[in-house]
Design a protein around this motif. Structure first.
Motif, PDB file in Angstrom:
ATOM      1  N   ALA A   1     -19.766 -46.565  62.540  1.00 58.77           N
ATOM      2  CA  ALA A   1     -19.088 -45.899  61.500  1.00 58.77           C
ATOM      3  C   ALA A   1     -18.617 -46.748  60.209  1.00 58.77           C
ATOM      4  O   ALA A   1     -19.012 -46.343  59.119  1.00 58.77           O
ATOM      5  N   ASN A   2     -18.221 -47.952  60.528  1.00 59.29           N
ATOM      6  CA  ASN A   2     -17.667 -48.826  59.524  1.00 59.29           C
ATOM      7  C   ASN A   2     -18.961 -49.324  58.640  1.00 59.29           C
ATOM      8  O   ASN A   2     -19.018 -49.289  57.487  1.00 59.29           O
ATOM      9  N   ARG A   3     -20.187 -49.629  59.434  1.00 60.27           N
ATOM     10  CA  ARG A   3     -21.241 -50.212  58.944  1.00 60.27           C
ATOM     11  C   ARG A   3     -21.665 -48.910  57.920  1.00 60.27           C
ATOM     12  O   ARG A   3     -22.091 -49.178  56.875  1.00 60.27           O
ATOM     13  N   ILE A   4     -21.661 -47.401  58.425  1.00 57.26           N
ATOM     14  CA  ILE A   4     -22.299 -46.421  57.682  1.00 57.26           C
ATOM     15  C   ILE A   4     -21.450 -46.345  56.346  1.00 57.26           C
ATOM     16  O   ILE A   4     -22.118 -46.198  55.129  1.00 57.26           O
ATOM     17  N   VAL A   5     -20.120 -46.470  56.459  1.00 61.77           N
ATOM     18  CA  VAL A   5     -19.402 -46.271  55.102  1.00 61.77           C
ATOM     19  C   VAL A   5     -19.441 -47.253  54.399  1.00 61.77           C
ATOM     20  O   VAL A   5     -19.606 -47.459  53.110  1.00 61.77           O
ATOM     21  N   GLU A   6     -19.687 -48.751  54.800  1.00 61.07           N
ATOM     22  CA  GLU A   6     -19.923 -49.735  54.071  1.00 61.07           C
ATOM     23  C   GLU A   6     -21.512 -49.477  53.415  1.00 61.07           C
ATOM     24  O   GLU A   6     -21.717 -49.814  52.079  1.00 61.07           O
ATOM     25  N   TRP A   7     -22.374 -49.081  53.993  1.00 59.23           N
ATOM     26  CA  TRP A   7     -23.785 -48.970  53.387  1.00 59.23           C
ATOM     27  C   TRP A   7     -23.496 -47.825  52.323  1.00 59.23           C
ATOM     28  O   TRP A   7     -24.325 -48.061  51.330  1.00 59.23           O
ATOM     29  N   ALA A   8     -22.743 -46.834  52.561  1.00 58.49           N
ATOM     30  CA  ALA A   8     -22.477 -45.951  51.687  1.00 58.49           C
ATOM     31  C   ALA A   8     -21.917 -46.453  50.390  1.00 58.49           C
ATOM     32  O   ALA A   8     -22.419 -46.093  49.075  1.00 58.49           O
ATOM     33  N   ARG A   9     -21.011 -47.095  50.556  1.00 57.67           N
ATOM     34  CA  ARG A   9     -20.465 -47.678  49.359  1.00 57.67           C
ATOM     35  C   ARG A   9     -21.278 -48.871  48.497  1.00 57.67           C
ATOM     36  O   ARG A   9     -21.237 -48.569  47.340  1.00 57.67           O
TER      37      ARG A   9
ATOM     38  N   LEU B   1     -19.410 -39.865  50.193  1.00 58.71           N
ATOM     39  CA  LEU B   1     -19.033 -39.309  51.307  1.00 58.71           C
ATOM     40  C   LEU B   1     -18.334 -38.051  50.842  1.00 58.71           C
ATOM     41  O   LEU B   1     -17.267 -37.962  50.418  1.00 58.71           O
ATOM     42  N   ILE B   2     -18.962 -36.661  51.260  1.00 61.51           N
ATOM     43  CA  ILE B   2     -18.373 -35.541  51.070  1.00 61.51           C
ATOM     44  C   ILE B   2     -17.256 -35.387  51.726  1.00 61.51           C
ATOM     45  O   ILE B   2     -17.155 -35.460  52.966  1.00 61.51           O
ATOM     46  N   ARG B   3     -16.243 -34.899  51.320  1.00 59.20           N
ATOM     47  CA  ARG B   3     -14.852 -34.543  51.803  1.00 59.20           C
ATOM     48  C   ARG B   3     -14.533 -36.038  52.429  1.00 59.20           C
ATOM     49  O   ARG B   3     -13.678 -35.904  53.367  1.00 59.20           O
ATOM     50  N   GLY B   4     -14.730 -37.032  52.090  1.00 56.65           N
ATOM     51  CA  GLY B   4     -14.266 -38.337  52.808  1.00 56.65           C
ATOM     52  C   GLY B   4     -14.901 -38.952  53.777  1.00 56.65           C
ATOM     53  O   GLY B   4     -14.845 -40.052  53.992  1.00 56.65           O
ATOM     54  N   ASP B   5     -15.842 -37.943  54.522  1.00 57.48           N
ATOM     55  CA  ASP B   5     -16.041 -38.432  55.872  1.00 57.48           C
ATOM     56  C   ASP B   5     -17.669 -37.880  56.359  1.00 57.48           C
ATOM     57  O   ASP B   5     -17.980 -38.051  57.239  1.00 57.48           O
ATOM     58  N   ARG B   6     -18.049 -37.162  55.319  1.00 60.98           N
ATOM     59  CA  ARG B   6     -19.429 -36.656  55.690  1.00 60.98           C
ATOM     60  C   ARG B   6     -20.899 -37.280  54.742  1.00 60.98           C
ATOM     61  O   ARG B   6     -20.456 -37.248  53.495  1.00 60.98           O
ATOM     62  N   LEU B   7     -21.784 -37.376  55.464  1.00 62.48           N
ATOM     63  CA  LEU B   7     -22.929 -37.988  54.693  1.00 62.48           C
ATOM     64  C   LEU B   7     -23.720 -36.764  54.573  1.00 62.48           C
ATOM     65  O   LEU B   7     -23.974 -35.904  55.164  1.00 62.48           O
ATOM     66  N   ARG B   8     -24.401 -36.511  53.166  1.00 57.97           N
ATOM     67  CA  ARG B   8     -25.361 -35.637  52.949  1.00 57.97           C
ATOM     68  C   ARG B   8     -26.556 -35.922  53.867  1.00 57.97           C
ATOM     69  O   ARG B   8     -26.935 -37.099  54.320  1.00 57.97           O
ATOM     70  N   PHE B   9     -27.294 -34.858  54.377  1.00 53.59           N
ATOM     71  CA  PHE B   9     -28.333 -34.798  55.051  1.00 53.59           C
ATOM     72  C   PHE B   9     -29.370 -35.843  54.586  1.00 53.59           C
ATOM     73  O   PHE B   9     -29.901 -36.663  55.210  1.00 53.59           O
ATOM     74  N   GLU B  10     -29.781 -35.970  53.289  1.00 54.47           N
ATOM     75  CA  GLU B  10     -30.640 -36.962  52.755  1.00 54.47           C
ATOM     76  C   GLU B  10     -30.273 -38.177  52.747  1.00 54.47           C
ATOM     77  O   GLU B  10     -31.183 -38.945  53.152  1.00 54.47           O
ATOM     78  N   ASP B  11     -29.238 -38.408  52.787  1.00 52.76           N
ATOM     79  CA  ASP B  11     -28.422 -39.982  52.921  1.00 52.76           C
ATOM     80  C   ASP B  11     -28.476 -40.180  54.174  1.00 52.76           C
ATOM     81  O   ASP B  11     -28.815 -41.660  54.509  1.00 52.76           O
ATOM     82  N   ALA B  12     -28.500 -39.422  55.175  1.00 50.20           N
ATOM     83  CA  ALA B  12     -28.296 -40.026  56.685  1.00 50.20           C
ATOM     84  C   ALA B  12     -29.804 -40.155  57.005  1.00 50.20           C
ATOM     85  O   ALA B  12     -30.236 -41.238  57.518  1.00 50.20           O
TER      86      ALA B  12
ATOM     87  N   HIS C   1     -26.725 -29.211  54.667  1.00 49.04           N
ATOM     88  CA  HIS C   1     -26.299 -30.095  55.934  1.00 49.04           C
ATOM     89  C   HIS C   1     -25.687 -31.203  55.516  1.00 49.04           C
ATOM     90  O   HIS C   1     -26.145 -32.109  54.821  1.00 49.04           O
ATOM     91  N   TYR C   2     -24.561 -31.424  56.289  1.00 53.11           N
ATOM     92  CA  TYR C   2     -24.110 -32.882  56.374  1.00 53.11           C
ATOM     93  C   TYR C   2     -23.674 -33.274  57.541  1.00 53.11           C
ATOM     94  O   TYR C   2     -23.656 -32.645  58.564  1.00 53.11           O
ATOM     95  N   LEU C   3     -23.443 -34.702  57.864  1.00 56.69           N
ATOM     96  CA  LEU C   3     -23.208 -35.358  59.026  1.00 56.69           C
ATOM     97  C   LEU C   3     -21.834 -36.046  59.076  1.00 56.69           C
ATOM     98  O   LEU C   3     -21.853 -37.062  58.174  1.00 56.69           O
ATOM     99  N   PRO C   4     -20.630 -35.583  59.774  1.00 57.22           N
ATOM    100  CA  PRO C   4     -19.565 -36.422  59.858  1.00 57.22           C
ATOM    101  C   PRO C   4     -20.033 -37.815  60.250  1.00 57.22           C
ATOM    102  O   PRO C   4     -20.760 -37.958  61.143  1.00 57.22           O
ATOM    103  N   VAL C   5     -19.312 -38.855  59.599  1.00 56.16           N
ATOM    104  CA  VAL C   5     -19.467 -40.323  59.954  1.00 56.16           C
ATOM    105  C   VAL C   5     -19.223 -40.702  61.332  1.00 56.16           C
ATOM    106  O   VAL C   5     -20.384 -41.227  61.892  1.00 56.16           O
ATOM    107  N   ARG C   6     -18.116 -40.190  61.806  1.00 55.69           N
ATOM    108  CA  ARG C   6     -17.971 -40.917  63.068  1.00 55.69           C
ATOM    109  C   ARG C   6     -18.964 -40.317  64.237  1.00 55.69           C
ATOM    110  O   ARG C   6     -19.392 -40.843  65.002  1.00 55.69           O
ATOM    111  N   GLU C   7     -19.156 -38.738  63.933  1.00 57.85           N
ATOM    112  CA  GLU C   7     -20.308 -38.084  65.068  1.00 57.85           C
ATOM    113  C   GLU C   7     -21.526 -38.736  64.684  1.00 57.85           C
ATOM    114  O   GLU C   7     -22.132 -39.039  65.789  1.00 57.85           O
ATOM    115  N   PHE C   8     -21.906 -38.868  63.562  1.00 56.67           N
ATOM    116  CA  PHE C   8     -23.136 -39.637  63.208  1.00 56.67           C
ATOM    117  C   PHE C   8     -23.341 -40.970  63.898  1.00 56.67           C
ATOM    118  O   PHE C   8     -24.152 -41.393  64.337  1.00 56.67           O
ATOM    119  N   ALA C   9     -22.199 -41.691  63.670  1.00 57.38           N
ATOM    120  CA  ALA C   9     -22.142 -43.079  64.319  1.00 57.38           C
ATOM    121  C   ALA C   9     -22.373 -42.949  65.795  1.00 57.38           C
ATOM    122  O   ALA C   9     -23.037 -43.612  66.570  1.00 57.38           O
TER     123      ALA C   9
END
Length: 92
Positions: free
Chosen positions: A21-29, A35-46, A76-84
Motif C-alpha cells: 500500500a505504501n508503494r502504491i501511494v508513493e507511485w501515485a505521488r 487518490l480519490i477521497r484520499g485512498d482510492r485509485l481510479r480504475f485506469e490508474d490501477a 470504478h475505483y480501487l481502495p489502496v489497502r484492499e488493492f494492495a
C-alpha cells in the motif's frame, strides 16, 4: 528487529500488505496520480500500476476475478489497502 529500506534508511513495515500500500501511494505521488477521497485509485490508474490495460482489468472482473472495486456513478475505483491486499495475496 525491523528491517530498513536500503535506499533511504526508513523502517519498513512488517506487514507486506501495508508495504505494498505504501508503494502504491508513493507511485501515485511520483506519477501525479490523484487518490480519490484520499485512498482510492481510479480504475485506469490501477491498471497502469499493474502495467495492464484498463480493458484487461475489465475482462478480469467479467471473468470473476475478485478485484476490490468500488463503483460510484458507473466509475470504478480501487481502495489502496484492499488493492494492495489483492496484489500480495492473489496475484501470481
Amino acid at each position: 528487529m525491523t528491517s530498513t529500506c536500503k535506499e533511504c534508511g526508513q523502517p519498513l513495515p512488517a506487514d507486506p500488505v501495508q508495504a505494498e500500500a505504501n508503494r502504491i501511494v508513493e507511485w501515485a505521488r511520483d506519477n501525479g496520480v490523484p487518490l480519490i477521497r484520499g485512498d482510492r485509485l481510479r480504475f485506469e490508474d490501477a491498471a497502469r500500476y499493474l502495467d495492464r490495460s484498463p480493458g484487461t482489468l475489465r475482462n478480469w472482473l467479467a471473468a470473476g476475478v475478485p478485484l476490490p472495486v468500488v463503483s460510484v456513478n458507473r466509475r470504478h475505483y480501487l481502495p489502496v489497502r484492499e488493492f494492495a491486499q489483492y496484489i500480495v495475496e492473489e496475484m501470481p
